[in-house]
Design a protein around this motif. Structure first.
Motif, PDB file in Angstrom:
ATOM      1  N   SER A 157       0.824  -1.215   0.000  1.00  0.00           N
ATOM      2  CA  SER A 157       0.000   0.000   0.000  1.00  0.00           C
ATOM      3  C   SER A 157       0.854   1.258   0.000  1.00  0.00           C
ATOM      4  O   SER A 157       2.067   1.217   0.214  1.00  0.00           O
ATOM      5  N   GLU A 165      -3.872   3.242   0.444  1.00  0.00           N
ATOM      6  CA  GLU A 165      -4.442   2.747  -0.807  1.00  0.00           C
ATOM      7  C   GLU A 165      -3.556   1.634  -1.354  1.00  0.00           C
ATOM      8  O   GLU A 165      -2.333   1.712  -1.266  1.00  0.00           O
ATOM      9  N   LEU A 206      -6.296   0.319   6.079  1.00  0.00           N
ATOM     10  CA  LEU A 206      -7.043   0.852   4.937  1.00  0.00           C
ATOM     11  C   LEU A 206      -8.178   1.760   5.374  1.00  0.00           C
ATOM     12  O   LEU A 206      -8.993   2.169   4.560  1.00  0.00           O
TER      13      LEU A 206
END
Ligand code: ASP
Ligand code: MG
Length: 469
Positions: A157, A165, A206
């Protein structure tokens, strides 16, 4: 079929629920499917981890917190793995190690008194790292080989701690290398939801509720045929049943309807879940682990469009309407740009925007948590315009709600807006602001929080959403 199955917090909230989740995964495997499980933390565990971290950063660390968490998870091992001493010992060992790490992090925080987003992620993701070994052991105890895997090994990420993300290409390489051999052997991997790691291996999360997103990311990375989100309701409904008793489950919705609905307050799916699945056209099913016979809702490209246009009505409360107004704003370029520069610099999320063509007023909606800092920044940034009287007022209206009517077929169907507004008129509801994006899939209106439930019911009734189309 290759299925990614995600279990939410209530679906793994107790020994009994974990046994049921394990059974659902094992049953699908017995039917010949390849199954990857993604799990949330047991219900409420993430909240208590975050509380512990906050308290620790004020200097207060109480080791009893570690013990509480250990006990909550140990009960599951005691209940489900009683006949299997070796497996139980291995799970308790894993729980102990993960809680040691948690304790050390909190202890460190209590010394330095500073909670960075990076540290908060390292701590708040612990819940999934406790649930996954339990669920994996429960699957193995039912006779299907299984291994628990931290998503830090699979999902690469960005470094946006608290809302990272995925980097899909890197994730695809890692996830398929790790998961495909296991799947080929008929094993069921159990992956932690919510967490990921940067390219350097630093743990990220997240965002709250992000395990749904994890499932979709993993599904897209390994080209799953379907993603199943096991939750505690029978799918996506036409409205919140506590607001509208006659609300019913929608058997099919489109990706765009799903993301509009998730964004505008239907709490069934994390709003980003749809993105990775949509890119690969992977159907997402929302199912009830408490009522597994119910077919739930399937999210797909077509989504069974409704002739009535509107398919569901949602509401978001606890939002604030910011209005910037003044007759001097007419024809002066740059006020809108300045305004949204400030909003962006404050990293606030705009839920809705509206400006009438007289240009005397622009208004937008923010969450109540973000509004105060945006307002003070706006007053500073627009000081010149305020002092010259170009802007008369920057006002904030509290206790309002957004009500949104959503449906793909609203596009190009005349009369939808008329039906919405006449329903509200008949119900005697004052509409404070209106917005319809040019996608025409959503009409959003701002009403007082007090009127929100009545507004939702009035729109639901006007489109007869309680009846199947
Ligand atoms: N456990 C995380 C949370 O509570 C992620 C999730 O459950 O989806 O936010
Ligand atoms: Mg959730």
């Amino acid at each position: 079929m290759l299925i990614v199955m995600k279990f939410g917090g209530t679906s793994v909230g107790s020994a009994e629920r974990i046994a049921q989740a394990a059974q659902l995964a094992v049953d699908a495997a017995a039917q010949g499917h390849q199954v990857v499980v993604v799990t949330s933390a047991m219900s409420k565990v993430t909240d208590s981890l975050i509380n512990a971290a906050r308290l620790a950063s004020t200097g207060e660390w109480n080791p009893a917190r570690r013990q509480e968490l250990f006990d909550r998870h140990k009960v599951v091992a005691d209940t489900l793995l009683d006949g299997d001493a070796a497996r139980k010992a291995a799970v308790l060992e894993a729980l102990g190690q993960r809680l040691d790490r948690f304790e050390k992090l909190c202890f460190g925080l209590s010394m330095v008194h500073e909670l960075t987003p990076r540290l908060l992620d390292a701590i708040s993701g612990t819940g999934e790292m406790l649930a996954a070994p339990l669920l994996s052991a429960a699957i193995a105890a039912k006779g299907r080989a299984s291994e628990s895997i931290d998503a830090t090994e699979l999902i690469v990420s960005t470094e946006q701690f608290g809302g990272a993300e995925p980097l899909m290409e890197e994730t695809r390489v890692k996830a398929s290398a790790r998961l495909n051999p296991m799947l080929a052997r008929g094993e069921i991997p159990v992956v932690t939801g919510f967490i990921a790691a940067t390219a350097d291996g630093v743990m990220t999360t997240l965002g709250r509720g992000g395990s749904d997103y994890s499932a979709s990311i993993v599904g897209a990375a390994i080209d799953a045929h379907e993603v199943w989100i096991w939750t505690d309701v029978d799918g996506v409904m036409t409205a919140n049943p506590s607001e509208v008793p006659e609300a019913r489950t929608l058997s099919e919705i489109s990706y765009s309807e799903a993301s509009e609905l998730a964004y505008y307050g239907a709490k069934v799916l994390h709003y980003k879940t749809i993105i990775p699945a949509f890119r690969k056209r992977i159907p997402v099913r929302i199912l009830n682990s408490f009522n597994p016979k119910h077919p739930g809702t399937c999210v797909s490209v077509e989504g069974n469009p409704s002739v009535r246009g509107v398919k569901a009505v949602t509401s978001i409360r606890g939002v604030i309407l910011v209005a910037i107004s003044g007759t001097g704003m007419q024809g002066i370029p740059g006020i809108v740009a300045k305004t949204f520069d400030v909003v962006a610099a404050q990293q606030a999320n705009v839920l809705m925007i509206s400006q009438a063509s007289s240009e005397n007023n622009i208004c937008f909606v923010l969450s109540a948590a973000e509004a105060p800092r945006v307002l003070s920044a706006l007053r500073v940034a627009l000081e010149f315009e305020l002092s010259r009287g170009l802007i008369e007022e920057i006002a904030a209206e509290q206790q309002v709600a957004i009500v949104a009517a959503v449906g793909d077929k609203m596009r190009g169907t005349p009369g939808v807006a008329a039906t919405v507004f006449s329903a509200l008129g008949i119900a005697g509801i004052n509409v404070i602001a209106i917005s319809q994006g040019s996608s025409e899939r959503n009409i959003s209106l701002v009403v007082t929080e007090r009127d929100a439930a009545t507004a939702v019911r009035a729109i639901h009734a006007a489109f007869q959403l309680e009846k199947t189309s």
